[in-house]
Motif scaffolding. Structure first.
Motif, PDB file in Angstrom:
ATOM      1  N   ILE A   6      14.998   1.586  10.453  1.00  0.00           N
ATOM      2  CA  ILE A   6      15.724   0.528  10.466  1.00  0.00           C
ATOM      3  C   ILE A   6      14.842  -0.511  10.524  1.00  0.00           C
ATOM      4  O   ILE A   6      14.851  -1.950   9.765  1.00  0.00           O
ATOM      5  CB  ILE A   6      16.786   0.336  11.334  1.00  0.00           C
ATOM      6  CG1 ILE A   6      17.880   1.525  11.068  1.00  0.00           C
ATOM      7  CG2 ILE A   6      17.354  -0.984  11.352  1.00  0.00           C
ATOM      8  CD1 ILE A   6      19.210   1.600  12.041  1.00  0.00           C
ATOM      9  N   ILE A   8      11.485  -0.924  10.389  1.00  0.00           N
ATOM     10  CA  ILE A   8      10.520  -1.017   9.288  1.00  0.00           C
ATOM     11  C   ILE A   8      11.358  -1.405   7.779  1.00  0.00           C
ATOM     12  O   ILE A   8      10.807  -2.559   7.109  1.00  0.00           O
ATOM     13  CB  ILE A   8      10.018   0.705   8.800  1.00  0.00           C
ATOM     14  CG1 ILE A   8       8.906   0.793  10.027  1.00  0.00           C
ATOM     15  CG2 ILE A   8       9.453   0.319   7.448  1.00  0.00           C
ATOM     16  CD1 ILE A   8       8.258   1.945   9.759  1.00  0.00           C
ATOM     17  N   GLY A   9      12.497  -1.136   7.732  1.00  0.00           N
ATOM     18  CA  GLY A   9      13.210  -1.565   6.432  1.00  0.00           C
ATOM     19  C   GLY A   9      13.525  -2.898   6.626  1.00  0.00           C
ATOM     20  O   GLY A   9      13.459  -3.778   5.502  1.00  0.00           O
ATOM     21  N   CYS A  10      13.970  -3.454   7.864  1.00  0.00           N
ATOM     22  CA  CYS A  10      14.206  -4.783   7.894  1.00  0.00           C
ATOM     23  C   CYS A  10      13.104  -5.721   7.749  1.00  0.00           C
ATOM     24  O   CYS A  10      13.151  -6.740   7.026  1.00  0.00           O
ATOM     25  CB  CYS A  10      14.910  -5.208   9.390  1.00  0.00           C
ATOM     26  SG  CYS A  10      16.516  -4.439   9.325  1.00  0.00           S
ATOM     27  N   VAL A  12      10.319  -5.082   5.961  1.00  0.00           N
ATOM     28  CA  VAL A  12       9.867  -4.903   4.471  1.00  0.00           C
ATOM     29  C   VAL A  12      10.941  -5.896   3.773  1.00  0.00           C
ATOM     30  O   VAL A  12      10.324  -6.746   2.863  1.00  0.00           O
ATOM     31  CB  VAL A  12       9.753  -3.537   4.019  1.00  0.00           C
ATOM     32  CG1 VAL A  12       9.280  -3.579   2.530  1.00  0.00           C
ATOM     33  CG2 VAL A  12       8.578  -2.813   4.768  1.00  0.00           C
ATOM     34  N   GLY A  13      12.272  -5.632   4.244  1.00  0.00           N
ATOM     35  CA  GLY A  13      13.141  -6.492   3.408  1.00  0.00           C
ATOM     36  C   GLY A  13      13.136  -8.028   3.717  1.00  0.00           C
ATOM     37  O   GLY A  13      12.812  -8.964   2.431  1.00  0.00           O
ATOM     38  N   ILE A  14      12.776  -8.744   4.709  1.00  0.00           N
ATOM     39  CA  ILE A  14      12.225  -9.812   5.100  1.00  0.00           C
ATOM     40  C   ILE A  14      11.131 -10.491   4.239  1.00  0.00           C
ATOM     41  O   ILE A  14      11.004 -11.240   3.683  1.00  0.00           O
ATOM     42  CB  ILE A  14      12.156 -10.219   6.486  1.00  0.00           C
ATOM     43  CG1 ILE A  14      13.699 -10.152   7.099  1.00  0.00           C
ATOM     44  CG2 ILE A  14      11.600 -11.761   6.631  1.00  0.00           C
ATOM     45  CD1 ILE A  14      13.756 -10.038   8.865  1.00  0.00           C
ATOM     46  N   PHE A  63      28.753   2.663   2.417  1.00  0.00           N
ATOM     47  CA  PHE A  63      27.615   1.554   2.088  1.00  0.00           C
ATOM     48  C   PHE A  63      27.648   0.988   1.008  1.00  0.00           C
ATOM     49  O   PHE A  63      27.914  -0.040   0.468  1.00  0.00           O
ATOM     50  CB  PHE A  63      26.303   1.963   3.028  1.00  0.00           C
ATOM     51  CG  PHE A  63      25.550   0.840   2.949  1.00  0.00           C
ATOM     52  CD1 PHE A  63      25.070   0.148   3.973  1.00  0.00           C
ATOM     53  CD2 PHE A  63      24.492   0.692   1.784  1.00  0.00           C
ATOM     54  CE1 PHE A  63      24.196  -0.882   4.136  1.00  0.00           C
ATOM     55  CE2 PHE A  63      23.672  -0.316   2.103  1.00  0.00           C
ATOM     56  CZ  PHE A  63      23.097  -1.116   3.234  1.00  0.00           C
TER      57      PHE A  63
ATOM     58  N   SER B  16      18.773  -0.346   5.011  1.00  0.00           N
ATOM     59  CA  SER B  16      18.631  -1.579   5.856  1.00  0.00           C
ATOM     60  C   SER B  16      17.764  -2.665   5.137  1.00  0.00           C
ATOM     61  O   SER B  16      17.943  -3.719   4.897  1.00  0.00           O
ATOM     62  CB  SER B  16      18.079  -1.574   7.243  1.00  0.00           C
ATOM     63  OG  SER B  16      17.088  -0.545   7.163  1.00  0.00           O
ATOM     64  N   PHE B  17      16.651  -2.037   4.253  1.00  0.00           N
ATOM     65  CA  PHE B  17      15.671  -2.729   3.502  1.00  0.00           C
ATOM     66  C   PHE B  17      16.736  -3.447   2.300  1.00  0.00           C
ATOM     67  O   PHE B  17      16.532  -4.590   2.157  1.00  0.00           O
ATOM     68  CB  PHE B  17      14.752  -1.917   2.893  1.00  0.00           C
ATOM     69  CG  PHE B  17      13.935  -2.381   1.591  1.00  0.00           C
ATOM     70  CD1 PHE B  17      13.078  -3.736   1.917  1.00  0.00           C
ATOM     71  CD2 PHE B  17      14.223  -2.002   0.431  1.00  0.00           C
ATOM     72  CE1 PHE B  17      12.634  -4.053   0.682  1.00  0.00           C
ATOM     73  CE2 PHE B  17      13.704  -2.697  -0.710  1.00  0.00           C
ATOM     74  CZ  PHE B  17      12.608  -3.522  -0.449  1.00  0.00           C
ATOM     75  N   MET B  18      17.584  -2.672   1.744  1.00  0.00           N
ATOM     76  CA  MET B  18      18.379  -3.169   0.559  1.00  0.00           C
ATOM     77  C   MET B  18      19.011  -4.303   0.979  1.00  0.00           C
ATOM     78  O   MET B  18      19.195  -5.438   0.333  1.00  0.00           O
ATOM     79  CB  MET B  18      19.197  -2.134  -0.149  1.00  0.00           C
ATOM     80  CG  MET B  18      18.224  -1.300  -1.049  1.00  0.00           C
ATOM     81  SD  MET B  18      19.110   0.214  -1.295  1.00  0.00           S
ATOM     82  CE  MET B  18      20.073  -0.597  -2.481  1.00  0.00           C
ATOM     83  N   ILE B  20      18.906  -6.315   3.644  1.00  0.00           N
ATOM     84  CA  ILE B  20      18.178  -7.605   4.150  1.00  0.00           C
ATOM     85  C   ILE B  20      17.349  -8.125   2.967  1.00  0.00           C
ATOM     86  O   ILE B  20      17.561  -9.624   2.964  1.00  0.00           O
ATOM     87  CB  ILE B  20      17.047  -6.997   4.989  1.00  0.00           C
ATOM     88  CG1 ILE B  20      17.571  -6.475   6.377  1.00  0.00           C
ATOM     89  CG2 ILE B  20      16.138  -8.320   5.616  1.00  0.00           C
ATOM     90  CD1 ILE B  20      18.284  -7.396   7.232  1.00  0.00           C
TER      91      ILE B  20
END
Lengths: 133, 235
Positions: A6, A8-10, A12-14, A63, B16-18, B20
């Protein structure tokens, strides 16, 4: 491991999202509702985990399914000139609050249980000392 | 078991990536349009504001039309003023021409007047009276511009003698014979006025002066070179 994923995903997303290309304002309604739906699913998932009823398939389908369905509903609302996204926001945010309440209660109960346990241990200890005396 | 856990972790990470990422995009959009009132408004509000703006536009448009009309009017006034100025300028030019303050061109005659000579001895010198008479004759014949030795004869011109010398004063400037007198006017009238029997040429020859008359179709008479001032004349 899941928490790591989670994080890492956050991150990379930011990093990617800051320099994201500007999308037309027309789509902001859809994106907003998709985000709300996804957040609702996340909190639902957390609640389910706490209740030990977490099902990964339900979580993933909820989701994506909720996000896409809410977007479609908004599209329909725009075609029919009804502000459906208001209803969607009310429903999702309401459920989010419910889930948050459940999470809060769960941890409060846990805290209470912990305190009671500590007191019990103390009492037992004092009883032990008393008997020893 | 371990494999499925990895799959779950990857899926959740992707999710979570998607989420964010979409959030950041949305934040970007909102930031970009932040402060733009129009984006927050409902359709009805937009309609009313649109109507208001239309009204304002109409008002502004009317004002613009009025102002344009006014400008047009001013321009017209300006034009008439310009015309007046032009007319005045023309008048001034004409007045200057009459006064002799400008160079003038036209057909006319050139009279060369000199003292009579006989074997190097001057017979008779030309007196101021001769010159005055000649000028009077020319004026009588309709000469419009006259000059003697490039000294323009105007209303205030003087022709005088300095003592008994040969020097003559014209416009208070010294000059001597020979005198070249230019006159613009009708050539026929001027010539015949001078050449008439018993006229100026006859009398000049009788006095023993040398006189020669030429005609020229297009000659120039120079302007009066001094200032015309009036110190005592008042309105």
């Amino acid at each position: 491991m899941i928490i790591f994923a989670i994080a890492i995903g956050c991150l990379v997303g930011i990093m990617l999202g800051i320099n994201a290309p500007a999308v037309s304002y027309i789509y902001s309604d859809y994106l907003a509702i998709a985000i709300i739906a996804a957040l609702d699913s996340v909190f639902g998932g957390i609640t389910a985990t706490l209740k030990e009823k977490f099902d990964f398939k339900v979580f993933v389908s909820g989701f994506f399914g909720n996000a896409i369905l809410s977007m479609l509903l908004i599209l329909l609302g725009k075609k029919l000139n009804v502000d459906i996204y208001l209803a969607a926001v009310v429903v999702f945010v309401g459920r989010m609050f419910n889930n948050l309440t459940m999470i809060r209660r769960f941890y409060l109960e846990k805290w209470d249980n912990l305190m009671k346990l500590k007191e019990q241990v103390k009492q037992e200890k004092s009883n032990q000392t008393k008997t020893e005396k | 078991m371990n494999k499925s856990k990895i799959v779950v972790a990857i899926t959740i990470g992707l999710m979570s990536f998607m989420m964010i990422y979409i959030m950041m995009v949305q934040i970007n959009i909102v930031n970009e349009y932040d402060g733009e009132e129009i984006e927050i408004m409902r359709e009805a509000e937009l309609k009313t504001t649109l109507a208001a703006y239309k009204e304002k536009y109409e008002e502004a448009n009317n004002e613009l039309i009025d102002t344009k009309a006014k400008i047009e009017e001013y321009k017209k006034d300006e034009k008439t003023e310009e015309d007046a100025i032009k007319l005045l300028e023309e008048e001034v030019e004409e007045a200057n021409m009459l006064l002799g303050k400008t160079d003038v061109k036209g057909q006319g005659i050139i009279i060369t007047l000199d003292n009579g000579e006989e074997e190097g001895i001057e017979l008779t010198s030309i007196s101021t009276e001769d010159l005055v008479e000649l000028i009077n004759e020319l004026k009588l014949a309709g000469a419009e511009a006259i000059s003697i030795n490039e000294k323009r004869i105007i209303a205030t011109s003087d022709i005088a003698e300095v003592g008994y010398s040969a020097i003559r004063l014209i416009n208070n400037e010294r000059t001597t014979a020979p005198y070249i007198i230019k006159a613009i006017g009708d050539i026929k009238y001027l010539q015949s006025a001078l050449n008439i029997k018993g006229g100026y040429v006859d009398s000049a020859l009788a006095y023993g002066h040398k006189i020669k008359i030429e005609t020229q179709e297009n000659m120039t008479i120079e302007k009066y070179k001094k200032d015309i001032t009036m110190d005592y004349v008042k309105k």
